[in-house]
Motif scaffolding. Structure first.
Motif, PDB file in Angstrom:
ATOM      1  N   LYS A  39       1.022  -1.108   0.073  1.00 61.26           N
ATOM      2  CA  LYS A  39       0.084  -0.420   0.199  1.00 61.26           C
ATOM      3  C   LYS A  39       0.657   1.125   0.134  1.00 61.26           C
ATOM      4  O   LYS A  39       0.025   2.169  -0.029  1.00 61.26           O
ATOM      5  CB  LYS A  39      -0.813  -0.007   1.534  1.00 61.26           C
ATOM      6  CG  LYS A  39      -0.402   0.113   2.968  1.00 61.26           C
ATOM      7  CD  LYS A  39      -0.516   0.857   3.778  1.00 61.26           C
ATOM      8  CE  LYS A  39      -0.401   0.503   4.942  1.00 61.26           C
ATOM      9  NZ  LYS A  39       0.358   0.169   5.458  1.00 61.26           N
ATOM     10  N   ASN A  40       1.905   1.121  -0.047  1.00 63.64           N
ATOM     11  CA  ASN A  40       2.432   2.423   0.748  1.00 63.64           C
ATOM     12  C   ASN A  40       3.216   3.622  -0.955  1.00 63.64           C
ATOM     13  O   ASN A  40       2.882   4.501  -0.428  1.00 63.64           O
ATOM     14  CB  ASN A  40       4.563   1.979   0.549  1.00 63.64           C
ATOM     15  CG  ASN A  40       4.882   1.296   1.683  1.00 63.64           C
ATOM     16  OD1 ASN A  40       3.575   1.093   2.722  1.00 63.64           O
ATOM     17  ND2 ASN A  40       5.886   0.675   1.849  1.00 63.64           N
ATOM     18  N   ASN A  41       2.936   3.167  -2.138  1.00 62.26           N
ATOM     19  CA  ASN A  41       2.028   4.365  -2.582  1.00 62.26           C
ATOM     20  C   ASN A  41       1.307   4.583  -3.323  1.00 62.26           C
ATOM     21  O   ASN A  41       0.415   4.915  -4.176  1.00 62.26           O
ATOM     22  CB  ASN A  41       3.392   3.632  -4.374  1.00 62.26           C
ATOM     23  CG  ASN A  41       4.566   3.958  -3.686  1.00 62.26           C
ATOM     24  OD1 ASN A  41       4.719   4.652  -2.853  1.00 62.26           O
ATOM     25  ND2 ASN A  41       4.713   2.716  -4.507  1.00 62.26           N
ATOM     26  N   GLY A  42       0.331   3.797  -1.976  1.00 64.58           N
ATOM     27  CA  GLY A  42      -1.640   3.873  -3.008  1.00 64.58           C
ATOM     28  C   GLY A  42      -1.752   2.963  -3.644  1.00 64.58           C
ATOM     29  O   GLY A  42      -3.123   3.925  -4.437  1.00 64.58           O
ATOM     30  N   PHE A  43      -1.324   1.932  -3.486  1.00 67.06           N
ATOM     31  CA  PHE A  43      -1.684   1.119  -4.960  1.00 67.06           C
ATOM     32  C   PHE A  43      -1.712   2.493  -6.420  1.00 67.06           C
ATOM     33  O   PHE A  43      -2.239   1.955  -7.314  1.00 67.06           O
ATOM     34  CB  PHE A  43      -3.429   0.893  -4.857  1.00 67.06           C
ATOM     35  CG  PHE A  43      -2.695   0.023  -3.325  1.00 67.06           C
ATOM     36  CD1 PHE A  43      -1.922  -1.360  -3.920  1.00 67.06           C
ATOM     37  CD2 PHE A  43      -4.243   0.465  -2.409  1.00 67.06           C
ATOM     38  CE1 PHE A  43      -2.527  -2.388  -2.431  1.00 67.06           C
ATOM     39  CE2 PHE A  43      -3.402  -0.091  -1.649  1.00 67.06           C
ATOM     40  CZ  PHE A  43      -3.462  -1.801  -1.575  1.00 67.06           C
ATOM     41  N   GLY A  44      -1.428   2.820  -6.615  1.00 66.48           N
ATOM     42  CA  GLY A  44      -0.937   4.198  -7.221  1.00 66.48           C
ATOM     43  C   GLY A  44       0.447   3.762  -8.493  1.00 66.48           C
ATOM     44  O   GLY A  44       0.413   4.116  -9.839  1.00 66.48           O
ATOM     45  N   ASP A  45       1.312   2.979  -8.598  1.00 66.34           N
ATOM     46  CA  ASP A  45       2.144   2.768  -9.647  1.00 66.34           C
ATOM     47  C   ASP A  45       1.917   1.201  -9.920  1.00 66.34           C
ATOM     48  O   ASP A  45       1.021   0.200  -8.946  1.00 66.34           O
ATOM     49  CB  ASP A  45       3.530   2.835  -8.492  1.00 66.34           C
ATOM     50  CG  ASP A  45       3.778   1.601  -7.662  1.00 66.34           C
ATOM     51  OD1 ASP A  45       2.830   1.465  -6.374  1.00 66.34           O
ATOM     52  OD2 ASP A  45       4.506   0.571  -7.250  1.00 66.34           O
ATOM     53  N   LYS A  46       2.795   0.901 -11.242  1.00 71.15           N
ATOM     54  CA  LYS A  46       2.197  -0.014 -11.657  1.00 71.15           C
ATOM     55  C   LYS A  46       2.253  -1.583 -10.994  1.00 71.15           C
ATOM     56  O   LYS A  46       1.280  -2.578 -11.257  1.00 71.15           O
ATOM     57  CB  LYS A  46       3.060  -0.003 -13.011  1.00 71.15           C
ATOM     58  CG  LYS A  46       2.297  -1.209 -13.858  1.00 71.15           C
ATOM     59  CD  LYS A  46       3.267  -1.190 -15.193  1.00 71.15           C
ATOM     60  CE  LYS A  46       2.957  -2.350 -16.104  1.00 71.15           C
ATOM     61  NZ  LYS A  46       4.147  -2.270 -17.500  1.00 71.15           N
TER      62      LYS A  46
END
Length: 214
Positions: free
Chosen positions: A156-163
């Motif tokens: 979750k660290n990148n908010g599920f924003g990375d591929k």
């Protein structure tokens, strides 16, 4: 961003009875937080989505007169984290995240609105006291679901924003769906209880929705 271990005690009033008046729900949370304040010798914080809501319910209006009141959008009404017990009234994802951060090292009570952000998964993850039940019991997460939540929490660290994060989350969600355990509300609430930011919770919700459309 808060975490499961940073909140000493949690309680909730589930929105599971259409006949339950909102004043009754609020009063249950207020009573519990007052007890927490007495035990900790602390002043509480009332967290709202927007100012003014507290004026609509007598128990919240009285509570607000005695304690700090704030919202995630407030600037002049900021309070420090770890100040004391926190009561969050019908929070959305952002407000819950904010309230959990303020409640670090103390207690958090939440009044749920299923039309806002459902909290069953949050309560089950934390083992929150159900203030509507005499025994206070909230059903825990099953071991398979709990393990999947732990794995989602890891990515979750990148908010599920990375591929990469999206791919790993999709793989875990597909596994849950295959096992018949993919309940959107429970998964998102449990991840919020693990300390996921409101952004991560919203992004994971979008991934679940996309998976359901396939």
């Amino acid at each position: 961003m808060s975490s499961t271990s940073s909140i000493l005690r949690a309680a909730w009033v589930p929105d599971d009875d259409p006949e339950r008046d909102w004043e009754i729900a609020a009063a249950l949370a207020v009573e519990w937080v007052r007890q927490e304040c007495a035990e900790q010798g602390a002043i509480a914080v009332l967290v709202l989505n927007a100012f003014g809501v507290e004026q609509q319910l007598p128990s919240l209006r009285r509570f607000a007169a005695e304690h700090a009141v704030t919202t995630p959008r407030a600037s002049r009404h900021r309070v420090g984290r770890g100040t004391g017990p926190v009561l969050a009234y019908v929070p959305d994802e952002r407000t819950l995240d904010f309230a959990a951060d303020l409640a670090r090292g103390s207690s958090l009570a939440v009044v749920e609105s299923i039309h806002g952000f459902p909290l069953c998964g949050w309560a089950r993850q934390l083992g929150a006291i159900d203030l509507t039940r005499p025994d206070g019991q909230t059903e825990p997460l099953g071991s398979e679901l709990a393990e999947a939540i732990d794995r989602l929490d890891f990515y979750k660290n990148n908010g599920f924003g990375d591929k990469f994060g999206k791919h790993q989350a999709q793989r875990i969600l597909q596994g849950l769906r295959g096992a018949g355990l993919l309940d959107r509300d429970i998964v998102l609430g449990a991840l919020a209880a693990k300390g996921a930011s409101d952004r991560a919770v919203r992004n994971l919700g979008k991934l679940i929705d996309a998976l359901d459309r396939r």
